[in-house]
Design a protein around this motif. Structure first.
Motif, PDB file in Angstrom:
ATOM      1  N   ALA A 169      -4.962   3.226   9.013  1.00 49.26           N
ATOM      2  CA  ALA A 169      -4.310   2.075   8.376  1.00 49.26           C
ATOM      3  C   ALA A 169      -2.934   2.509   7.885  1.00 49.26           C
ATOM      4  N   MET A 170      -1.894   2.047   8.551  1.00 47.12           N
ATOM      5  CA  MET A 170      -0.536   2.460   8.197  1.00 47.12           C
ATOM      6  C   MET A 170      -0.135   1.838   6.862  1.00 47.12           C
ATOM      7  N   PRO A 171       0.260   2.678   5.892  1.00 45.56           N
ATOM      8  CA  PRO A 171       0.683   2.154   4.588  1.00 45.56           C
ATOM      9  C   PRO A 171       2.102   1.591   4.654  1.00 45.56           C
ATOM     10  N   ASP A 172       2.491   0.892   3.600  1.00 49.27           N
ATOM     11  CA  ASP A 172       3.868   0.402   3.494  1.00 49.27           C
ATOM     12  C   ASP A 172       4.815   1.530   3.108  1.00 49.27           C
ATOM     13  N   VAL A 173       4.300   2.477   2.306  1.00 50.53           N
ATOM     14  CA  VAL A 173       5.118   3.589   1.831  1.00 50.53           C
ATOM     15  C   VAL A 173       4.261   4.845   1.719  1.00 50.53           C
ATOM     16  N   VAL A 174       4.895   5.995   1.960  1.00 53.17           N
ATOM     17  CA  VAL A 174       4.248   7.294   1.795  1.00 53.17           C
ATOM     18  C   VAL A 174       5.040   8.074   0.759  1.00 53.17           C
ATOM     19  N   LEU A 175       4.357   8.521  -0.290  1.00 53.43           N
ATOM     20  CA  LEU A 175       4.937   9.427  -1.284  1.00 53.43           C
ATOM     21  C   LEU A 175       4.477  10.820  -0.879  1.00 53.43           C
ATOM     22  N   LEU A 176       5.402  11.671  -0.468  1.00 49.97           N
ATOM     23  CA  LEU A 176       5.082  12.870   0.304  1.00 49.97           C
ATOM     24  C   LEU A 176       5.564  14.162  -0.337  1.00 49.97           C
ATOM     25  N   ASP A 177       4.641  15.093  -0.529  1.00 51.78           N
ATOM     26  CA  ASP A 177       4.982  16.450  -0.981  1.00 51.78           C
ATOM     27  C   ASP A 177       5.461  17.258   0.220  1.00 51.78           C
ATOM     28  N   TRP A 178       6.227  18.302  -0.048  1.00 52.99           N
ATOM     29  CA  TRP A 178       6.715  19.180   1.024  1.00 52.99           C
ATOM     30  C   TRP A 178       5.740  20.324   1.278  1.00 52.99           C
ATOM     31  N   ASN A 179       5.427  21.092   0.245  1.00 51.15           N
ATOM     32  CA  ASN A 179       4.645  22.322   0.398  1.00 51.15           C
ATOM     33  C   ASN A 179       3.153  22.049   0.254  1.00 51.15           C
ATOM     34  N   MET A 180       2.455  22.080   1.389  1.00 54.59           N
ATOM     35  CA  MET A 180       1.009  21.865   1.410  1.00 54.59           C
ATOM     36  C   MET A 180       0.395  22.757   2.483  1.00 54.59           C
ATOM     37  N   PRO A 181      -0.871  23.111   2.312  1.00 53.10           N
ATOM     38  CA  PRO A 181      -1.551  23.877   3.357  1.00 53.10           C
ATOM     39  C   PRO A 181      -1.841  22.990   4.565  1.00 53.10           C
ATOM     40  N   VAL A 182      -2.267  23.587   5.638  1.00 50.51           N
ATOM     41  CA  VAL A 182      -2.675  22.940   6.890  1.00 50.51           C
ATOM     42  C   VAL A 182      -1.473  22.340   7.619  1.00 50.51           C
ATOM     43  N   MET A 183      -0.822  21.335   7.037  1.00 57.24           N
ATOM     44  CA  MET A 183       0.398  20.765   7.608  1.00 57.24           C
ATOM     45  C   MET A 183       1.306  20.350   6.461  1.00 57.24           C
ATOM     46  N   SER A 217       0.835  -1.202   0.000  1.00 48.80           N
ATOM     47  CA  SER A 217       0.000   0.000   0.000  1.00 48.80           C
ATOM     48  C   SER A 217       0.869   1.252   0.000  1.00 48.80           C
ATOM     49  N   CYS A 218       0.364   2.281  -0.674  1.00 45.97           N
ATOM     50  CA  CYS A 218       1.052   3.566  -0.742  1.00 45.97           C
ATOM     51  C   CYS A 218       0.058   4.686  -0.482  1.00 45.97           C
ATOM     52  N   LEU A 219       0.431   5.588   0.397  1.00 45.27           N
ATOM     53  CA  LEU A 219      -0.335   6.797   0.639  1.00 45.27           C
ATOM     54  C   LEU A 219       0.338   7.927  -0.127  1.00 45.27           C
ATOM     55  N   VAL A 220      -0.386   8.520  -1.077  1.00 43.95           N
ATOM     56  CA  VAL A 220       0.119   9.639  -1.866  1.00 43.95           C
ATOM     57  C   VAL A 220      -0.398  10.920  -1.218  1.00 43.95           C
ATOM     58  N   VAL A 221       0.534  11.758  -0.742  1.00 43.54           N
ATOM     59  CA  VAL A 221       0.176  12.974  -0.010  1.00 43.54           C
ATOM     60  C   VAL A 221       0.633  14.180  -0.812  1.00 43.54           C
ATOM     61  N   ASP A 222      -0.336  14.886  -1.385  1.00 37.59           N
ATOM     62  CA  ASP A 222      -0.029  16.069  -2.190  1.00 37.59           C
ATOM     63  C   ASP A 222      -1.288  16.905  -2.303  1.00 37.59           C
ATOM     64  N   ASP A 223      -1.157  18.223  -2.229  1.00 43.17           N
ATOM     65  CA  ASP A 223      -2.329  19.082  -2.360  1.00 43.17           C
ATOM     66  C   ASP A 223      -2.754  19.250  -3.811  1.00 43.17           C
ATOM     67  N   SER A 224      -1.949  18.787  -4.760  1.00 40.68           N
ATOM     68  CA  SER A 224      -2.286  18.870  -6.179  1.00 40.68           C
ATOM     69  C   SER A 224      -3.014  17.599  -6.624  1.00 40.68           C
ATOM     70  N   LYS A 225      -4.239  17.786  -7.077  1.00 37.06           N
ATOM     71  CA  LYS A 225      -5.013  16.649  -7.576  1.00 37.06           C
ATOM     72  C   LYS A 225      -4.333  16.002  -8.781  1.00 37.06           C
ATOM     73  N   PHE A 239      10.064  11.522  -0.113  1.00 38.21           N
ATOM     74  CA  PHE A 239       9.655  12.890  -0.416  1.00 38.21           C
ATOM     75  C   PHE A 239       9.622  13.068  -1.926  1.00 38.21           C
ATOM     76  N   CYS A 240       8.627  13.772  -2.411  1.00 35.85           N
ATOM     77  CA  CYS A 240       8.467  14.048  -3.840  1.00 35.85           C
ATOM     78  C   CYS A 240       8.094  15.518  -3.957  1.00 35.85           C
ATOM     79  N   THR A 241       9.072  16.370  -4.281  1.00 40.93           N
ATOM     80  CA  THR A 241       8.862  17.807  -4.151  1.00 40.93           C
ATOM     81  C   THR A 241       9.707  18.609  -5.132  1.00 40.93           C
TER      82      THR A 241
END
Length: 121
Positions: free
Chosen positions: A44-58, A3-11, A80-82
């Motif tokens: 649900a903790m994913p196996d990997v997180v693909l993470l943006d740096w610059n996002m609102p809120v946090m 599983s991968c959680l993709v975290v980015d404010d860009s759709k 990190f993907c930024t």
């Protein structure tokens, strides 16, 4: 299936990452900012997180610090993907617990290479 959680404010970025990662046989969840990502990790903790740096809120760095500071037995690989590509940002990400760092824009080859380096493929 991993599983991968993709975290980015860009759709658009989330959609591109989802397409690539689904082709690589990952189950995908998405979050729009760091706070949303923390809530999803608690559920649900994913196996990997693909993470943006610059996002609102946090932002991504604050999310990573919270994640690594949690008492969860399972800790995901964080990539990190930024657009932040200077050494200070890269060092801060690695010091906070990032496993890898990808520059935007990215493509399937880059994702495959980085995910292979950390043992996901």
């Amino acid at each position: 299936m991993k599983s991968c959680l993709v975290v980015d404010d860009s759709k658009v970025i989330r959609k591109v990452a989802r397409r690539i990662l689904e082709e690589l046989q990952f189950q995908i969840d998405e979050a729009v900012d760091g706070r949303d990502a923390l809530e999803r990790c608690r559920a649900a903790m994913p196996d990997v997180v693909l993470l943006d740096w610059n996002m609102p809120v946090m932002n991504g760095l604050d999310f990573l610090k919270h994640l690594r500071g949690s008492d969860s037995a399972k800790q995901p690989i964080v990539v990190f993907c930024t657009t932040e590509n200077d050494m200070a940002h890269i060092r801060a990400a690695i010091d906070a617990g990032a496993n890898e760092y990808i520059m935007k824009p990215f493509d399937r080859e880059i994702i495959e290479a980085k995910f292979s380096q950390v043992g996901l493929l």
